[in-house]
Design an enzyme around this catalytic site. Structure first.
Site, short mmCIF file in Angstrom:
data_model
loop_
_atom_site.label_atom_id
_atom_site.label_comp_id
_atom_site.label_asym_id
_atom_site.label_seq_id
_atom_site.Cartn_x
_atom_site.Cartn_y
_atom_site.Cartn_z
N SER A 123 0.82 -1.21 0.00
CA SER A 123 0.00 0.00 0.00
C SER A 123 0.85 1.26 0.00
O SER A 123 0.31 2.35 0.04
CB SER A 123 -0.93 -0.02 1.21
OG SER A 123 -0.25 -0.46 2.35
N HIS A 144 -2.61 -2.69 -6.08
CA HIS A 144 -3.05 -2.28 -4.74
C HIS A 144 -4.58 -2.32 -4.63
O HIS A 144 -5.28 -1.46 -5.18
CB HIS A 144 -2.50 -0.88 -4.42
CG HIS A 144 -2.91 -0.36 -3.09
ND1 HIS A 144 -3.14 0.98 -2.84
CD2 HIS A 144 -3.12 -1.00 -1.91
CE1 HIS A 144 -3.48 1.12 -1.56
NE2 HIS A 144 -3.48 -0.06 -0.99
N GLU A 156 -5.44 0.06 -7.63
CA GLU A 156 -4.41 1.00 -8.10
C GLU A 156 -3.29 0.18 -8.74
O GLU A 156 -2.81 -0.77 -8.11
CB GLU A 156 -3.82 1.70 -6.86
CG GLU A 156 -3.90 3.18 -6.85
CD GLU A 156 -3.35 3.78 -5.55
OE1 GLU A 156 -3.10 3.09 -4.54
OE2 GLU A 156 -3.18 4.99 -5.57
N ASN A 194 -3.47 6.20 -0.71
CA ASN A 194 -2.96 6.29 0.66
C ASN A 194 -2.17 7.57 0.92
O ASN A 194 -2.06 8.00 2.07
CB ASN A 194 -2.12 5.06 1.00
CG ASN A 194 -3.01 3.86 1.28
OD1 ASN A 194 -4.19 4.03 1.61
ND2 ASN A 194 -2.48 2.67 1.14
N1 3HC Z 1 -16.05 -7.92 3.44
C1 3HC Z 1 -16.91 -8.12 2.43
N2 3HC Z 1 -18.05 -7.43 2.28
C2 3HC Z 1 -18.35 -6.50 3.20
C3 3HC Z 1 -17.50 -6.25 4.29
C4 3HC Z 1 -16.30 -6.99 4.39
N3 3HC Z 1 -15.41 -6.80 5.38
N4 3HC Z 1 -18.06 -5.27 5.04
C5 3HC Z 1 -19.21 -4.94 4.45
N5 3HC Z 1 -19.39 -5.66 3.33
C6 3HC Z 1 -20.50 -5.58 2.39
C7 3HC Z 1 -21.81 -5.96 3.01
O1 3HC Z 1 -22.04 -7.35 2.91
C8 3HC Z 1 -22.79 -5.16 2.18
O2 3HC Z 1 -23.04 -5.82 0.96
P1 3HC Z 1 -24.41 -5.61 0.15
O3 3HC Z 1 -24.61 -4.14 -0.06
O4 3HC Z 1 -24.14 -6.37 -1.10
O5 3HC Z 1 -25.47 -6.19 1.00
C9 3HC Z 1 -22.04 -3.88 1.83
O6 3HC Z 1 -20.65 -4.20 2.00
C10 3HC Z 1 -22.43 -2.75 2.73
O7 3HC Z 1 -22.23 -3.20 4.06
P2 3HC Z 1 -23.09 -2.71 5.30
O8 3HC Z 1 -24.44 -2.29 4.85
O9 3HC Z 1 -22.97 -3.72 6.38
O10 3HC Z 1 -22.26 -1.52 5.87
P3 3HC Z 1 -21.95 -0.12 5.26
O11 3HC Z 1 -23.03 0.39 4.39
O12 3HC Z 1 -21.52 0.65 6.42
O13 3HC Z 1 -20.69 -0.39 4.30
C11 3HC Z 1 -18.39 -0.45 3.93
C12 3HC Z 1 -19.54 -1.00 4.74
C13 3HC Z 1 -18.57 -0.77 2.45
C14 3HC Z 1 -17.12 -1.10 4.44
C15 3HC Z 1 -18.38 1.12 4.08
O14 3HC Z 1 -18.40 1.45 5.43
C16 3HC Z 1 -17.19 1.78 3.43
O15 3HC Z 1 -17.16 2.00 2.23
N6 3HC Z 1 -16.18 2.16 4.26
C17 3HC Z 1 -14.96 2.80 3.78
C18 3HC Z 1 -14.04 1.77 3.22
C19 3HC Z 1 -12.79 2.38 2.69
O16 3HC Z 1 -12.59 3.58 2.63
N7 3HC Z 1 -11.87 1.52 2.27
C20 3HC Z 1 -10.58 1.93 1.79
C21 3HC Z 1 -9.62 1.85 2.92
S1 3HC Z 1 -8.00 2.29 2.41
C22 3HC Z 1 -7.37 0.90 1.80
O17 3HC Z 1 -7.98 -0.15 1.79
C23 3HC Z 1 -5.98 0.97 1.33
C24 3HC Z 1 -5.09 0.15 2.21
O18 3HC Z 1 -3.86 0.05 1.58
C25 3HC Z 1 -4.88 0.79 3.56
#
Ligand code: 3HC
Length: 295
Positions: A123, A144, A156, A194
């Site tokens: 990342s 990524h 990415e 990131n």
């Molecule tokens: N694994 C798989 N699916 C998941 C999950 C997980 N850990 N968490 C949630 N989901 C799915 C759910 O099953 C649901 O699916 P559906 O719409 O098909 O029914 C969908 O995601 C939405 O889940 P929820 O309704 O339970 O919850 P939210 O609406 O709060 O969404 C989220 C959860 C999608 C994780 C949302 O909170 C989100 O987008 N958060 C931000 C995530 C983000 O910014 N990620 C990037 C991080 S940075 C990164 O990854 C880079 C790294 O290098 C650090």
């Protein structure tokens, strides 16, 4: 010089949060997957997690039972890289630590075909530097994925200085087959997502440390005031505080610019083993039914 071949079988190193998510999407889209980790226990946990996530999709009638069975049958697990001998692409998704990644490449490379493409899910770490530690910089690329992998649309792609266009094109095709969208970043510390996202989370931790607001105020502010799906502290816990710190450190060292200094409170949490969701405690306590803010 070896040219990349058409990618049919994908090896994945690391069955943690990212590796198991990558394995799931690859298996769901028809790739044969070999998933490796150091212990059978981690592998079993990963496959159980993938099965239960797929089962939820079946329950919601988004996937058939046949699709679930096929996806699971596409995944083989292993603790030995010898199983990667017929992989066309191997994606390293181990801990965000340069020495660990290099040690993995050293063990992994003798098991690979000479025309196998090697990607890293780093990342933040220099793709050029990681590539130089391998025997195939022209077949090496940054791939990524975002967390949670099955949900997030972006991958990415980062070319190192020696990465061939053919390697980029082959991996870009895989991203499309996975149903995801790629963006391309130049090989600078922490790339695009990131570079922007993690300093924002680090700043939120400064805001907490300085007492400008509590956990609920900070996350509420950014959810309701900036339409972020998760507040920055909740997201930091989700990503893992050790990963956030490692990325800040790469930015700080890579640019030699004090604007990227890791917040001392983040350092302290990591020192305490409070790594976020995965350890049961970060800016929230996850041991009960619902996350409880700790400050
Ligand atoms: N694994 C798989 N699916 C998941 C999950 C997980 N850990 N968490 C949630 N989901 C799915 C759910 O099953 C649901 O699916 P559906 O719409 O098909 O029914 C969908 O995601 C939405 O889940 P929820 O309704 O339970 O919850 P939210 O609406 O709060 O969404 C989220 C959860 C999608 C994780 C949302 O909170 C989100 O987008 N958060 C931000 C995530 C983000 O910014 N990620 C990037 C991080 S940075 C990164 O990854 C880079 C790294 O290098 C650090």
């Amino acid at each position: 010089m070896a040219e990349p071949v058409e990618i049919r079988k994908i090896g994945i190193v690391g069955a943690g949060q990212m590796g198991s998510g990558i394995a799931q999407v690859c298996a769901q889209t028809g790739y044969a997957v070999s998933l490796a980790d150091i212990s059978e226990e981690f592998l079993e946990k990963a496959v159980t997690g993938i099965s239960s996530r797929l089962q939820r999709l079946v329950d919601k009638e988004r996937l058939t039972q046949d699709d679930l069975d096929t996806a699971i049958s596409n995944i083989a697990t292993t603790t030995d890289y010898v199983a990667f001998g017929d992989c066309d692409l191997v994606i390293e998704a181990a801990t965000e630590n340069e020495e660990i990644k290099k040690a993995i490449f050293e063990k992994l490379i003798p098991a690979l075909r000479e025309d196998a493409t090697l990607a890293t899910n780093t990342s933040s770490i220099s793709i050029t530097r990681l590539a130089a530690a391998t025997d195939r910089p022209e077949l090496f690329i940054g791939m990524h994925f975002m967390n949670p992998v099955p949900v997030m649309k972006l991958v990415e792609l980062i070319k190192g200085i020696a990465t061939d266009d053919a390697t980029y094109n082959a991996v870009n095709d895989v991203v499309a087959k996975l149903g995801k969208t790629s963006i391309t970043s130049e090989d600078f510390p922490a790339f695009i997502v990131n570079r922007i996202l993690v300093p924002m989370m680090n700043e939120a931790i400064y805001v907490l440390q300085e007492g400008v607001g509590g956990v609920t105020d900070i996350d509420g502010a950014m959810k309701l005031g900036a339409n972020q799906p998760m507040g920055p502290l909740e997201l930091a816990d989700f990503v893992g505080l050790d990963t956030c710190l490692a990325i800040m450190q790469v930015l700080y060292d890579g640019f030699a610019d004090s604007k990227y200094r890791p917040c001392p409170l983040l350092v302290k949490y990591v020192e305490a083993g409070w790594l976020g969701r995965k350890s049961g405690r970060g800016f929230y306590d996850y041991t009960g039914d619902k996350p409880v803010p700790t400050r």
